[in-house]
Scaffold this motif. Structure first.
Motif, short mmCIF file in Angstrom:
data_model
loop_
_atom_site.label_atom_id
_atom_site.label_comp_id
_atom_site.label_asym_id
_atom_site.label_seq_id
_atom_site.Cartn_x
_atom_site.Cartn_y
_atom_site.Cartn_z
N VAL A 1 0.84 -1.20 0.00
CA VAL A 1 0.00 0.00 0.00
C VAL A 1 0.88 1.24 0.00
N ASP A 2 0.25 2.37 -0.36
CA ASP A 2 0.99 3.63 -0.42
C ASP A 2 1.23 4.22 0.97
N ASP A 3 0.28 3.98 1.90
CA ASP A 3 0.42 4.51 3.26
C ASP A 3 -0.52 3.76 4.18
N LEU A 4 -0.37 4.00 5.47
CA LEU A 4 -1.24 3.39 6.47
C LEU A 4 -1.97 4.49 7.23
N PRO A 5 -3.23 4.28 7.59
CA PRO A 5 -3.95 5.29 8.37
C PRO A 5 -3.36 5.40 9.77
N GLU A 6 -3.07 6.63 10.20
CA GLU A 6 -2.44 6.83 11.50
C GLU A 6 -3.15 7.92 12.28
N THR A 7 -3.02 7.84 13.61
CA THR A 7 -3.51 8.91 14.47
C THR A 7 -2.52 10.07 14.42
N ALA A 8 -2.87 11.16 15.11
CA ALA A 8 -1.99 12.32 15.13
C ALA A 8 -0.64 12.01 15.77
N THR A 9 -0.63 10.97 16.63
CA THR A 9 0.62 10.61 17.30
C THR A 9 1.37 9.51 16.55
N GLY A 10 0.87 9.13 15.38
CA GLY A 10 1.58 8.16 14.56
C GLY A 10 1.21 6.72 14.79
N LYS A 11 0.17 6.46 15.58
CA LYS A 11 -0.25 5.08 15.82
C LYS A 11 -1.14 4.60 14.68
N VAL A 12 -0.83 3.44 14.15
CA VAL A 12 -1.61 2.90 13.03
C VAL A 12 -3.01 2.52 13.51
N GLN A 13 -4.00 2.95 12.77
CA GLN A 13 -5.40 2.65 13.11
C GLN A 13 -5.79 1.31 12.49
N LYS A 14 -5.49 0.26 13.22
CA LYS A 14 -5.72 -1.08 12.69
C LYS A 14 -7.21 -1.37 12.51
N TYR A 15 -8.01 -0.77 13.35
CA TYR A 15 -9.45 -1.01 13.22
C TYR A 15 -9.93 -0.60 11.83
N GLU A 16 -9.42 0.51 11.34
CA GLU A 16 -9.81 0.98 10.01
C GLU A 16 -9.32 0.01 8.93
N LEU A 17 -8.11 -0.51 9.11
CA LEU A 17 -7.58 -1.47 8.14
C LEU A 17 -8.42 -2.75 8.11
N ARG A 18 -8.83 -3.20 9.30
CA ARG A 18 -9.57 -4.46 9.39
C ARG A 18 -10.96 -4.35 8.78
N GLU A 19 -11.55 -3.17 8.82
CA GLU A 19 -12.92 -3.00 8.32
C GLU A 19 -13.07 -3.52 6.90
N GLU A 20 -12.07 -3.25 6.06
CA GLU A 20 -12.14 -3.65 4.65
C GLU A 20 -12.27 -5.15 4.49
N TYR A 21 -11.59 -5.89 5.38
CA TYR A 21 -11.54 -7.35 5.22
C TYR A 21 -12.63 -8.08 6.01
N TRP A 22 -13.23 -7.39 6.98
CA TRP A 22 -14.26 -8.03 7.82
C TRP A 22 -15.64 -7.44 7.57
N ASP A 23 -15.77 -6.68 6.52
CA ASP A 23 -17.02 -5.94 6.27
C ASP A 23 -18.23 -6.85 6.19
N ASP A 24 -18.07 -8.05 5.65
CA ASP A 24 -19.20 -8.96 5.47
C ASP A 24 -19.34 -9.95 6.62
N GLU A 25 -18.53 -9.79 7.67
CA GLU A 25 -18.57 -10.73 8.79
C GLU A 25 -19.36 -10.13 9.95
N ALA A 26 -20.12 -10.97 10.65
CA ALA A 26 -20.91 -10.52 11.78
C ALA A 26 -20.03 -10.13 12.95
N ARG A 27 -18.90 -10.84 13.10
CA ARG A 27 -17.97 -10.55 14.17
C ARG A 27 -16.62 -10.18 13.58
#
Length: 533
Positions: free
Chosen positions: A502-528
């Motif tokens: 990927v070109d970049d990763l979503p990060e907070t203002a302090t530079g922490k990667v927002q993994k929840y946002e990354l996971r959404e794409e792959y778990w979008d069709d899952e109930a859990r």
């Protein structure tokens, strides 16, 4: 009156009441009565004493499911020493960290796995090296296990004054900060754990228990103690093999076993390829499963076609592990099989809660998500050499409760269903993988600028690690190379099964990667947001 709870009580009871009963069936079919098991345990204990093992010393074992795993556990505990079972799937560097962290002075290793520690012998504190079938181990100065105990006295060794609060074992689990954490379990926590198992797994003295679950996993989820103390029979299978499971179920008339949902799925796949496979002996079979929720289709196949009864449980290494179970005939009659995909309600004398960010209990509506926290006699004493991590684990949201990091709902019947994870842990095929540990390796790659590791759904494993990598400018990276690089440093099951560049990763203002946002794409069709098999 107060009676000290010690792990040695279980073998003592088996010898007293079931000395003539077959206690252990080795992988090669050799049978040992409990009297014979105890004789071998005592001979090993005397050998350990003669090699310098004293009360409080750490004895590490690297082995699959074997008769001598059980012998080493009880011999160590009889001496008041501390048993350290090692995951045989780890890489050499991981063993170096663990063996230094626990300061093990003795290492017993199986012939199939000793080569993993041979390169680091000069880097670890161990001075005594014992190898099972040492003539098959490449390296010098491995004392053969059978020769080590041969000629020793079978009399009871002198037992020190062991308190129930003394350390009994240290089980290593993947840490969310990368380094494995040594979960310290006392004689009391292990003892109580076995009693809880007996109640909820319905263990009886005529049970024949098949070891498909690795014994190193929290001492086999406590079945090394529970089966022994109840007088059941252990049937050892070195490592999981579907054909071997069905053969032993039929030939040894197995009644009980454990396994993650991936084990169930592998058994189903084998049965589909071998339509004439016999799935039971003369008696009914039950199987406990944990690690992730089994799919409804899996439950239906195992129960309707195999004729086995599934017991779904939940826990962690830190909690012994069992703290909840869906084994409730009363609720099952009311609600049907959908109950079995839930992690269940608290086990006997275990206080399990689901709490919000303020530590308040969430509504029992089956919808509001909170973190699972637990208090019980089977919960660990502490993390070895990690006081800050221990303090946080027991006091993050609610003081005095162990915080699991698992996010769940709880319904009107007190049944818990895990929805997501707070910790950076991926559970793939029942094995815990620290995403941060994998990321640390990726950042060591000279062509990787940024990296994040997340779980993605997997039909085979429930969930599996995926790496999202931002390459450095002009880097020449491909998926195979990245996966191979991780595999050079970590156990193979921790390698990403896929890589996205990927070109970049979503990060907070302090530079922490927002993994929840990354996971959404792959778990979008899952109930859990956790794997279900």
């Amino acid at each position: 009156m107060k009676q000290e709870m010690r792990t040695t009580d279980f073998l003592d009871r088996a010898v007293d009441l079931y000395g003539d009963v077959t206690g252990v069936v080795a992988h090669d079919g050799t049978e040992y009565t409990y009297d014979e098991v105890n004789d071998r345990v005592n001979r090993l204990a005397h050998a350990l004493v003669d090699s310098g093992v004293e009360q409080g010393d750490r004895v590490a074992l690297l082995a699959p499911n074997t008769h001598y795993f059980i012998e080493a556990l009880y011999a160590t505990n009889k001496l008041g020493a501390v048993f350290v079972p090692l995951n045989y799937r780890l890489a050499t560097g991981e063993y170096e960290y663990i063996l230094n962290d626990c300061e093990a002075g003795t290492l017993i290793a199986d012939y199939d796995y000793a080569e993993k520690v041979e390169p680091i012998r000069d880097e670890i504190p161990a001075e005594t090296f014992v190898g099972y079938r040492a003539d098959e181990i490449a390296g010098d100065d491995w004392r053969d296990y059978e020769a080590f105990i041969d000629g020793r006295s079978a009399a009871e060794p002198d037992r020190p004054d062991i308190s129930e609060d003394d350390d009994a074992s240290i089980n290593y689990t993947s840490g969310t900060t990368g380094d494995p954490k040594g979960v310290v379990r006392t004689h009391r926590t292990e003892h109580w754990h076995a009693l809880v198992l007996n109640q909820h797994m319905e263990i009886r003295d005529d049970d024949t228990y098949l070891w498909t679950l690795p014994m190193f996993h929290c001492n086999g989820w406590g079945h090394t103690y529970a089966i022994t103390g109840t007088g059941g029979t252990h049937v050892c299978q070195r490592t999981f093999d579907a054909q071997g499971v069905f053969d032993r179920v039929r030939e040894d008339d197995v009644t009980f076993m454990c396994g993650a949902p991936t084990v169930l799925n592998n058994l189903i796949a084998y049965a589909e390829e071998h339509a004439d496979v016999e799935t039971t002996g003369d008696r009914d079979v039950r199987i406990a499963t944990a690690g992730s929720a089994p799919a409804t289709a899996t439950i239906e196949t195992v129960e309707d076609e195999f004729g086995w009864r599934i017991i779904h449980i939940y826990g962690l290494t830190e909690t012994a592990p069992i703290i909840t179970t869906s084994n409730s005939p009363r609720r099952l009659a009311q609600r049907g099989r959908e109950l079995k995909v839930k992690q269940g309600f608290g086990t006997l004398c275990t206080d399990v809660r689901v709490v919000d960010e303020d530590g308040e209990d969430v509504p029992r509506d089956g919808a509001t998500i909170g973190e699972i926290v637990v208090r019980g006699n089977q919960v660990m004493d502490r993390y070895l050499n990690k006081p800050d991590a221990t303090e946080e684990a027991f006091n993050d949201r609610v003081e005095g409760y162990f915080h699991t990091g698992d996010l769940a709902t709880i319904d009107e019947d007190g049944m818990i269903a895990i929805q997501d994870r707070k910790k950076d842990i991926i559970i793939s095929g029942g094995e815990n993988i620290s995403s941060i540990e994998v990321e640390d390796i990726l950042y060591d790659h000279p062509d990787v600028l940024k990296a994040a590791v997340i779980p993605v759904p997997s039909e085979q494993w429930g969930e599996t690690p995926k790496a999202l990598v931002v390459p450095k400018d002009d880097a020449d990276l491909d998926e195979e190379g990245v996966v191979s690089f991780v595999g050079e440093h970590l156990a193979s099951y921790k390698k990403p099964t896929s890589v996205d560049f990927v070109d970049d990763l979503p990060e907070t203002a302090t530079g922490k990667v927002q993994k929840y946002e990354l996971r959404e794409e792959y778990w979008d069709d899952e109930a859990r947001k956790v794997g279900q098999q």
